[in-house]
Enzyme design. Structure first.
Site, short mmCIF file in Angstrom:
data_model
loop_
_atom_site.label_atom_id
_atom_site.label_comp_id
_atom_site.label_asym_id
_atom_site.label_seq_id
_atom_site.Cartn_x
_atom_site.Cartn_y
_atom_site.Cartn_z
N LYS A 109 0.81 -1.22 0.00
CA LYS A 109 0.00 0.00 0.00
C LYS A 109 0.84 1.27 0.00
O LYS A 109 0.35 2.34 -0.35
CB LYS A 109 -0.97 0.01 1.19
CG LYS A 109 -2.07 -1.03 1.04
CD LYS A 109 -3.29 -0.75 1.88
CE LYS A 109 -4.39 -1.74 1.50
NZ LYS A 109 -5.60 -1.59 2.27
N LYS B 176 -5.33 -9.13 -6.14
CA LYS B 176 -6.61 -9.48 -5.53
C LYS B 176 -7.69 -8.42 -5.80
O LYS B 176 -7.38 -7.25 -6.00
CB LYS B 176 -6.45 -9.71 -4.02
CG LYS B 176 -6.25 -8.45 -3.20
CD LYS B 176 -6.55 -8.71 -1.72
CE LYS B 176 -6.70 -7.40 -0.97
NZ LYS B 176 -7.38 -7.49 0.29
N LYS C 290 -11.51 -3.39 -2.64
CA LYS C 290 -12.44 -2.26 -2.59
C LYS C 290 -11.74 -0.99 -3.00
O LYS C 290 -12.30 -0.16 -3.70
CB LYS C 290 -12.91 -2.03 -1.14
CG LYS C 290 -13.88 -3.02 -0.62
CD LYS C 290 -14.52 -2.42 0.63
CE LYS C 290 -14.42 -3.31 1.85
NZ LYS C 290 -13.17 -3.47 2.49
P1 ATP Z 1 -9.13 -2.60 0.85
O1 ATP Z 1 -8.95 -2.59 -0.61
O2 ATP Z 1 -9.69 -1.33 1.39
O3 ATP Z 1 -7.93 -3.12 1.60
P2 ATP Z 1 -10.38 -5.09 0.70
O4 ATP Z 1 -11.33 -5.15 -0.41
O5 ATP Z 1 -9.05 -5.68 0.50
O6 ATP Z 1 -10.26 -3.61 1.13
P3 ATP Z 1 -10.78 -5.60 3.47
O7 ATP Z 1 -11.77 -4.73 4.12
O8 ATP Z 1 -9.35 -5.28 3.66
O9 ATP Z 1 -11.07 -5.73 1.92
O10 ATP Z 1 -11.01 -7.10 3.89
C1 ATP Z 1 -12.17 -7.62 4.46
C2 ATP Z 1 -12.10 -9.13 4.45
O11 ATP Z 1 -12.27 -9.59 3.13
C3 ATP Z 1 -10.79 -9.74 4.94
O12 ATP Z 1 -11.05 -10.89 5.69
C4 ATP Z 1 -10.05 -10.06 3.69
O13 ATP Z 1 -9.15 -11.11 3.87
C5 ATP Z 1 -11.20 -10.45 2.78
N1 ATP Z 1 -10.86 -10.17 1.39
C6 ATP Z 1 -10.62 -8.96 0.85
N2 ATP Z 1 -10.36 -9.07 -0.45
C7 ATP Z 1 -10.45 -10.38 -0.74
C8 ATP Z 1 -10.30 -11.14 -1.93
N3 ATP Z 1 -10.03 -10.55 -3.07
N4 ATP Z 1 -10.47 -12.48 -1.86
C9 ATP Z 1 -10.77 -13.08 -0.70
N5 ATP Z 1 -10.94 -12.43 0.45
C10 ATP Z 1 -10.78 -11.10 0.45
#
Ligand code: ATP
Ligand code: LTN
Length: 333
Positions: free
Chosen positions: A113, A194, A197
């Site tokens: 990040k 991955k 969001k």
């Molecule tokens: P950000 O981009 O803001 O980091 P994010 O989409 O990665 O957000 P988080 O809020 O960080 O999501 O994660 C929430 C949960 O969803 C965590 O348990 C994380 O491991 C899971 N998660 C996030 N992205 C994925 C993905 N692409 N595949 C599987 N699990 C995910």
């Protein structure tokens, strides 16, 4: 009873990765454990992109609504907003003082990040310590998260262990629980990163609240490869493998069976079938979400009750940690 804790950031609209990698597990665990789920807004403000206050507030409510819509049950589990309890930030400070600069600097998520950015907040650097506080305050045994969180949970364990070693047994040591299927849903346009969001492009991400037409369009334009065979191979065929994982996770079927069924029928038919299965999986969640959106008072009541129940566990843990470290209790001399 096993205690479970997990959190999600209100950093954007939840997507298929959040649902399959996290929520499905959260909901299932309610049958066998004492579960605490948290909207981690203090984590969301560490984002390297400046956030808009009104948007953050709205996303916090929306995320709590989404958690209820997928099946987090406030009668059995605790659902609350992190910033409603000052204990999290306070505990993080104590833990900061038993965490080294070196172990934070090498955290993969921080590296990812912060890379290439001129200015990165101290909050982003310290993110994993706040996460450790979240988990340790509740004596959580298990933490259901996607694969990307593995290092953060290991660090929480290390920090808890070090604290206990130096000051006496205050914290329980958590372990991560990863989903067996779809632990890492990849971006549809770039299947080597991955789905995220805050970082995926609009075409690369399937949101839980996307309408059917949009979902179909996104799957149709998902990046695959020039060969037409359908088989699971993360290295050689990341796009197709990602679609197979999603397909298996939303239908509850085996990857091999799906690959055999669709191999030879072309990517068009395959992508259409994946899209249809995803739409079906999301339909009941979207319906429940719409009902809850009409009753914001209920969401507010759930969060208020959740904060009270959470504090009943977190406040005594924080007090024990403070006492163990030698901070003078108020009123004593
Ligand atoms: P950000 O981009 O803001 O980091 P994010 O989409 O990665 O957000 P988080 O809020 O960080 O999501 O994660 C929430 C949960 O969803 C965590 O348990 C994380 O491991 C899971 N998660 C996030 N992205 C994925 C993905 N692409 N595949 C599987 N699990 C995910
Ligand atoms: N860092 C996590 C969100 C998170 C979390 C937690 C997960 C914050 N605190 C405590 C589990 C337990 C993420 O980005 N997914």
């Amino acid at each position: 009873m096993t205690r479970v804790f997990s959190g999600m950031q209100p950093s954007g609209e939840p997507h298929l990765g959040n649902l399959l990698g996290a929520w499905v597990n959260w909901v299932g665990m309610q049958d066998r454990a004492d579960c605490i789920y948290c909207v981690v807004d203090l984590h969301a403000i560490t984002s390297p992109n400046e956030h808009d206050p009104a948007t953050l507030r709205q996303r916090t409510v929306d995320l709590a609504t989404g958690m209820l819509a997928v099946g987090v049950d406030p009668e059995r589990s605790v659902l609350f907003v992190q910033s409603h309890l000052h204990e999290h930030a306070e505990c993080a400070w104590l833990l900061n003082c038993v965490t080294s600069f070196g172990e934070l600097r090498k955290q993969p998520q921080f590296k990812e990040k912060s890379e290439g950015r001129e200015s990165v907040s101290a909050g982003l650097f310290d993110y994993p310590v706040l996460q450790a506080a979240d988990i340790l305050l509740y004596h959580a045994d298990e933490v259901p998260v996607g694969e990307d969180q593995r290092h953060h949970i290991e660090l929480a364990r290390d920090i808890g262990q070090r604290f206990n070693h130096r000051f006496g047994d205050v914290f329980a040591l958590p372990k991560a629980i990863h989903p067996t299927a779809a632990a890492r849903v990849m971006d549809l346009q770039d299947p080597t990163t991955k789905m995220s969001k805050s970082q995926s492009s609009e075409k690369g991400i399937v949101r839980v609240l996307d309408e059917a037409k949009k979902i179909e369009k996104k799957f149709k334009s998902a990046v695959t490869d020039s060969a037409a065979d359908i088989r699971y191979d993360r290295d050689e065929k990341p796009g197709v493998s990602n679609l197979l994982e999603i397909f298996a996770a939303v239908t509850g079927r085996e990857i091999d069976g799906l690959a055999a069924e669709y191999d030879g029928r072309g990517y068009g038919a395959f992508k259409g079938a994946v899209a249809e299965a995803v739409v079906e999986r999301l339909r009941p969640v979207q319906e429940r979400y719409a009902e809850l959106t009409d009753d914001r008072g209920e969401v507010a009541r759930v969060l208020e009750r959740g904060a009270e129940k959470a504090r009943a566990i977190a406040a005594p843990t924080l007090a024990s940690a403070q006492e163990a470290m030698g901070l003078l209790p108020r009123g004593e001399a």
